[in-house]
Design a protein around this motif. Structure first.
Motif, PDB file in Angstrom:
ATOM      1  N   GLN B  34     -44.011 -73.589  60.846  1.00 36.81           N
ATOM      2  CA  GLN B  34     -43.968 -72.570  61.900  1.00 36.81           C
ATOM      3  C   GLN B  34     -44.603 -73.151  63.162  1.00 36.81           C
ATOM      4  OE1 GLN B  34     -43.071 -69.196  61.240  1.00 36.81           O
ATOM      5  NE2 GLN B  34     -42.610 -69.612  59.086  1.00 36.81           N
ATOM      6  N   PRO B  35     -44.157 -72.708  64.337  1.00 38.08           N
ATOM      7  CA  PRO B  35     -44.801 -73.207  65.558  1.00 38.08           C
ATOM      8  C   PRO B  35     -46.291 -72.853  65.555  1.00 38.08           C
ATOM      9  CG  PRO B  35     -42.870 -71.838  66.060  1.00 38.08           C
ATOM     10  CD  PRO B  35     -43.106 -71.722  64.598  1.00 38.08           C
ATOM     11  N   LEU B  36     -47.114 -73.830  65.888  1.00 39.56           N
ATOM     12  CA  LEU B  36     -48.564 -73.592  65.892  1.00 39.56           C
ATOM     13  C   LEU B  36     -48.949 -72.562  66.950  1.00 39.56           C
ATOM     14  CD1 LEU B  36     -51.600 -74.268  65.281  1.00 39.56           C
ATOM     15  CD2 LEU B  36     -51.382 -76.115  66.963  1.00 39.56           C
ATOM     16  N   ILE B  37     -49.704 -71.565  66.534  1.00 42.30           N
ATOM     17  CA  ILE B  37     -50.332 -70.632  67.479  1.00 42.30           C
ATOM     18  C   ILE B  37     -51.830 -70.807  67.293  1.00 42.30           C
ATOM     19  CG2 ILE B  37     -50.686 -68.215  68.083  1.00 42.30           C
ATOM     20  CD1 ILE B  37     -47.838 -67.647  67.204  1.00 42.30           C
ATOM     21  N   TYR B  38     -52.473 -71.453  68.246  1.00 41.02           N
ATOM     22  CA  TYR B  38     -53.889 -71.788  68.083  1.00 41.02           C
ATOM     23  C   TYR B  38     -54.760 -70.705  68.699  1.00 41.02           C
ATOM     24  CZ  TYR B  38     -58.232 -74.364  67.958  1.00 41.02           C
ATOM     25  OH  TYR B  38     -59.534 -74.730  67.711  1.00 41.02           O
ATOM     26  N   PHE B  39     -55.352 -69.895  67.824  1.00 43.53           N
ATOM     27  CA  PHE B  39     -56.205 -68.780  68.264  1.00 43.53           C
ATOM     28  C   PHE B  39     -57.633 -68.958  67.750  1.00 43.53           C
ATOM     29  CE2 PHE B  39     -52.791 -65.196  68.868  1.00 43.53           C
ATOM     30  CZ  PHE B  39     -52.368 -65.818  70.021  1.00 43.53           C
ATOM     31  N   ASP B  40     -58.122 -70.198  67.741  1.00 42.55           N
ATOM     32  CA  ASP B  40     -59.505 -70.424  67.288  1.00 42.55           C
ATOM     33  C   ASP B  40     -60.288 -71.111  68.402  1.00 42.55           C
ATOM     34  OD1 ASP B  40     -61.668 -70.318  65.607  1.00 42.55           O
ATOM     35  OD2 ASP B  40     -61.098 -72.084  64.428  1.00 42.55           O
ATOM     36  N   ASN B  41     -60.064 -70.647  69.616  1.00 41.95           N
ATOM     37  CA  ASN B  41     -60.644 -71.309  70.787  1.00 41.95           C
ATOM     38  C   ASN B  41     -62.129 -71.050  70.978  1.00 41.95           C
ATOM     39  OD1 ASN B  41     -58.259 -72.614  72.181  1.00 41.95           O
ATOM     40  ND2 ASN B  41     -57.494 -70.556  71.767  1.00 41.95           N
ATOM     41  N   ALA B  42     -62.642 -69.976  70.382  1.00 41.91           N
ATOM     42  CA  ALA B  42     -64.082 -69.745  70.476  1.00 41.91           C
ATOM     43  C   ALA B  42     -64.832 -70.768  69.623  1.00 41.91           C
ATOM     44  CB  ALA B  42     -64.430 -68.322  70.038  1.00 41.91           C
ATOM     45  N   ALA B  43     -64.154 -71.337  68.630  1.00 41.08           N
ATOM     46  CA  ALA B  43     -64.774 -72.389  67.816  1.00 41.08           C
ATOM     47  C   ALA B  43     -64.680 -73.726  68.543  1.00 41.08           C
ATOM     48  CB  ALA B  43     -64.094 -72.476  66.452  1.00 41.08           C
ATOM     49  N   THR B  44     -63.485 -74.098  68.941  1.00 41.18           N
ATOM     50  CA  THR B  44     -63.321 -75.249  69.830  1.00 41.18           C
ATOM     51  C   THR B  44     -61.973 -75.143  70.517  1.00 41.18           C
ATOM     52  OG1 THR B  44     -63.723 -77.632  70.036  1.00 41.18           O
ATOM     53  CG2 THR B  44     -62.197 -76.968  68.318  1.00 41.18           C
ATOM     54  N   THR B  45     -61.888 -75.665  71.735  1.00 46.98           N
ATOM     55  CA  THR B  45     -60.615 -75.614  72.460  1.00 46.98           C
ATOM     56  C   THR B  45     -59.890 -76.945  72.290  1.00 46.98           C
ATOM     57  OG1 THR B  45     -61.552 -76.539  74.479  1.00 46.98           O
ATOM     58  CG2 THR B  45     -61.632 -74.141  74.236  1.00 46.98           C
ATOM     59  N   GLN B  46     -58.619 -76.937  72.637  1.00 49.17           N
ATOM     60  CA  GLN B  46     -57.849 -78.180  72.608  1.00 49.17           C
ATOM     61  C   GLN B  46     -58.082 -78.961  73.904  1.00 49.17           C
ATOM     62  OE1 GLN B  46     -56.934 -79.092  69.936  1.00 49.17           O
ATOM     63  NE2 GLN B  46     -56.723 -77.234  68.704  1.00 49.17           N
ATOM     64  N   LYS B  47     -57.655 -80.232  73.882  1.00 51.31           N
ATOM     65  CA  LYS B  47     -57.960 -81.135  75.001  1.00 51.31           C
ATOM     66  C   LYS B  47     -56.697 -81.492  75.780  1.00 51.31           C
ATOM     67  CE  LYS B  47     -61.532 -81.049  72.329  1.00 51.31           C
ATOM     68  NZ  LYS B  47     -62.375 -79.841  72.442  1.00 51.31           N
ATOM     69  N   ILE B 405     -49.301 -63.604  71.160  1.00 49.98           N
ATOM     70  CA  ILE B 405     -50.031 -62.423  70.677  1.00 49.98           C
ATOM     71  C   ILE B 405     -49.069 -61.445  69.994  1.00 49.98           C
ATOM     72  CG2 ILE B 405     -51.392 -60.405  71.395  1.00 49.98           C
ATOM     73  CD1 ILE B 405     -52.682 -62.257  73.525  1.00 49.98           C
ATOM     74  N   ASP B 406     -47.855 -61.324  70.543  1.00 52.75           N
ATOM     75  CA  ASP B 406     -46.840 -60.478  69.885  1.00 52.75           C
ATOM     76  C   ASP B 406     -46.582 -60.971  68.465  1.00 52.75           C
ATOM     77  OD1 ASP B 406     -46.614 -59.011  72.191  1.00 52.75           O
ATOM     78  OD2 ASP B 406     -44.785 -60.016  72.893  1.00 52.75           O
ATOM     79  N   ARG B 407     -46.432 -62.286  68.341  1.00 53.85           N
ATOM     80  CA  ARG B 407     -46.150 -62.882  67.028  1.00 53.85           C
ATOM     81  C   ARG B 407     -47.342 -62.654  66.081  1.00 53.85           C
ATOM     82  NH1 ARG B 407     -43.696 -63.461  62.884  1.00 53.85           N
ATOM     83  NH2 ARG B 407     -43.843 -65.392  61.706  1.00 53.85           N
ATOM     84  N   PHE B 408     -48.537 -62.855  66.605  1.00 54.15           N
ATOM     85  CA  PHE B 408     -49.774 -62.650  65.836  1.00 54.15           C
ATOM     86  C   PHE B 408     -49.850 -61.217  65.310  1.00 54.15           C
ATOM     87  CE2 PHE B 408     -54.033 -60.817  67.078  1.00 54.15           C
ATOM     88  CZ  PHE B 408     -54.728 -61.143  65.929  1.00 54.15           C
ATOM     89  N   SER B 409     -49.513 -60.273  66.170  1.00 48.66           N
ATOM     90  CA  SER B 409     -49.562 -58.866  65.791  1.00 48.66           C
ATOM     91  C   SER B 409     -48.529 -58.568  64.701  1.00 48.66           C
ATOM     92  CB  SER B 409     -49.311 -58.023  67.040  1.00 48.66           C
ATOM     93  OG  SER B 409     -49.155 -56.682  66.709  1.00 48.66           O
ATOM     94  N   GLU B 410     -47.358 -59.194  64.836  1.00 45.11           N
ATOM     95  CA  GLU B 410     -46.300 -59.051  63.826  1.00 45.11           C
ATOM     96  C   GLU B 410     -46.790 -59.590  62.472  1.00 45.11           C
ATOM     97  OE1 GLU B 410     -42.545 -60.319  65.789  1.00 45.11           O
ATOM     98  OE2 GLU B 410     -42.303 -61.460  63.928  1.00 45.11           O
TER      99      GLU B 410
END
Lengths: 151, 421
Positions: B34-47, B405-410
């Motif tokens: 599945q396409p990556l949806i990265y929602f863990d940015n409070a832990a670390t962000t991407q570069k 976010i729509d996909r996450f909610s789904e």
């Protein structure tokens, strides 16, 4: 829809998670122990009533994720009536199975946890109740934490 | 492209938040098909590529140890390291680069203050005022200090699920022997944005030293230490597009000069004899050993990158994503408990689905390509206060979109069905 997940969340596991068996405190347990997984906050306590060398009654209480609750529930079903001396062997088989997926002997219904090894972050959930039982049988009354057991 | 934190927002030119994703090579991949949806940015962000390129360029062209070197590469490495310090000072509007100490991250920054400042200034019976929404990194260093000194920790309460600070006793507690007030700018598990300027002003009026944990705010909104009026401010590079292993402690110069060193070793000394030594002035006094030079170079590039976009714009986009996600998931039918303020929240949502453990939510979401975090988020006292063991959390950054976010909610809806009944 969730084919890959069915390995982890098998029907039996979902059933035991929603309707845990032996989910109560025993009145006069021979021994009991607390299990704690500090990574997720899961806490459960197992109670055992022994008749000589035989586990006559076994139950648990606590809160946790689907895997840890189902594991505790199925554990109580599979250890009831077993000899204390046999528990170590069953523990070893379950441990091997959730770590590697290999089933090295008869584990009965517990085979539903073989898929857990594909989800390394969830191994500790599946093994928590087992550590608690081993601690209870060892009888030192110390709470056991998954973080001190190397999974 | 450099801008500075005090500059007014640039002319209103809309940022294309979708094309900006192309700056982040890691986002272009599938996870579990599945396409990556990265929602863990409070832990670390991407570069972004700009940061990765700066690291590569440094190691391919300029790498050497800093300070005391006479050869060309050492000169370049020293210049790059000190330029990063100047850049960090501008990033938070410090009065000078001497107020910027490089650390491993927010945790080390706070430990530095607890040890060097704390051991020197805190006595038995003094109070350290914290809040119930602090990350463990802004609790445990103070507990260690309290153990050493006999000081007492006091906590501003959090007002239940809505996650605001209860300030009804704030001034009274400040006045009752408080030596230091330390608080988070943005809560990593509630999304609460605390009024740090106002609270620091009230503490400062009573001569109380203040520390702001800016780990969750540094890369998300403009930061101005003079406007906030704090004595210390801590943040991490890796939560704002920079590399792991580098962070900053801002300290007001007058306070830094009075502090003893943190660790001893090379780089921080003037002269070493067998029985005693003398040390440099701040900030070098606090930077023993070879520093994370490439980390500082990467952080410099990250700051340039963020300011080229504009932190005002990032903050607005953050709040938009946070509000959108909050509204979206609060409409889920199967029962959801949301944590944190209803309005004015940062770009994250913390939640529990009815009868589904956070770790089960995260495991299933991961199979759908959505990276969430579940657990206590290093906020165990807060979790206890809320009466939960854990929550699931989706935390956003500017490269996230409402479509994600729509996909996450789904996916949350699917999870409710999967475990429901």
């Amino acid at each position: 829809m969730f084919d890959e997940l069915n390995d982890l969340y098998q029907q039996v596991i979902l059933d035991h998670c929603k309707h845990p068996r032996n989910f109560r405190e025993l009145d006069h347990p021979t021994c009991s122990a607390q299990g704690h997984n500090p990574l997720c906050g899961d806490q459960l306590k197992v109670f055992l009533s022994l008749d000589g060398d035989v586990i006559k009654e076994i139950s648990f209480l606590g809160s946790g994720c689907c895997i840890s609750k189902a594991s505790a529930s199925l554990l109580t079903e599979s250890l009831k009536g077993k000899k204390k001396a046999d528990v170590q062997q069953i523990f070893d088989r379950v441990h091997e199975m959730v770590m590697t997926g290999r089933v090295t002997g008869d584990v009965g219904k517990l085979a539903v946890f073989a898929g857990v090894h594909k989800f390394p972050a969830r191994v500790k959930c599946a093994i928590l109740a087992w550590h608690a039982v081993m601690a209870a049988l060892k009888g030192d009354g110390q709470p056991v934490s998954t973080e001190n057991q190397g999974a | 492209m450099k801008t500075d934190a005090t500059a007014p927002p640039q002319k209103k030119k809309a940022v294309d938040w979708v094309t900006i994703r192309a700056d982040f090579p890691i986002l272009d991949q599938e996870v579990h098909g599945q396409p990556l949806i990265y929602f863990d940015n409070a832990a670390t962000t991407q570069k972004p590529r700009a940061v990765l390129d700066a690291l590569r360029r440094y190691y391919e062209r300029d790498n050497a140890n800093v300070h005391r070197g006479i050869h060309e590469l050492s000169n370049r490495a020293t210049a790059a390291f000190e330029a990063a310090r100047v850049r960090a000072a501008a990033f938070v509007n410090a009065r000078s680069a001497q107020e910027i100490i490089f650390t491993r991250g927010t945790t080390e920054s706070i430990n530095l203050v607890a040890q060097a400042w704390g051991s020197h200034n805190v006595k038995a019976g003094n109070r350290i005022l914290l809040t119930e929404m602090e990350h463990h990194s802004n609790i445990v260093p103070w507990q260690l200090l309290a153990e050493r000194t006999g000081a007492k920790l006091v906590y501003l309460p959090v007002t239940g699920d809505i996650g605001l600070l209860d300030l009804s006793h704030f001034d009274q507690w400040l006045a009752e022997g408080t030596k230091l007030f330390a608080m988070t700018h943005i809560s990593n598990s509630l999304g609460t944005i605390n009024p740090v300027s106002e609270l620091c002003a009230r503490a400062r009026n009573l001569g109380i030293t203040t520390l702001v944990d800016a780990a969750q705010s540094a890369g998300h909104r403009p930061l101005d230490v003079q406007e906030i009026g704090c004595d210390f401010l801590a943040f991490s590079g890796h939560k704002m597009c920079g590399p792991t292993g580098i962070g900053v402690l801002y300290g007001r110069q007058e306070v830094l000069e009075e502090m003893p060193p943190y660790q001893g070793g090379g780089e921080m000394i003037l002269n070493v004899d067998l029985q005693q030594s003398t040390w440099k002035h701040a900030p070098h006094k606090f930077e023993a050993g070879t520093p994370d030079i490439s980390g500082a170079v990467g952080l410099h590039a990250a700051m340039d990158y963020l300011d080229a976009i504009g932190r005002h714009k990032i903050a607005a986009h953050d709040q938009e994503l946070g509000a959108y996600a909050y509204a979206k998931v609060s409409r889920l039918k199967g029962g959801i408990r949301l944590f944190g303020p209803h309005i004015g929240r940062a770009g994250l949502v913390s939640f529990l689905l009815k009868d589904v453990h956070a770790h089960d939510v995260v495991t299933v979401a991961d199979q759908r390509g959505v990276a969430l975090r579940g657990g206590h988020h290093c906020n165990q006292p807060l979790m206890r206060k809320l009466g939960v063991e854990s929550t699931a959390r989706a935390s956003f950054y500017f490269y996230n979109t409402t479509t994600e976010i729509d996909r996450f909610s789904e996916v949350l809806g699917e999870i409710q069905n999967f475990f429901g009944g």
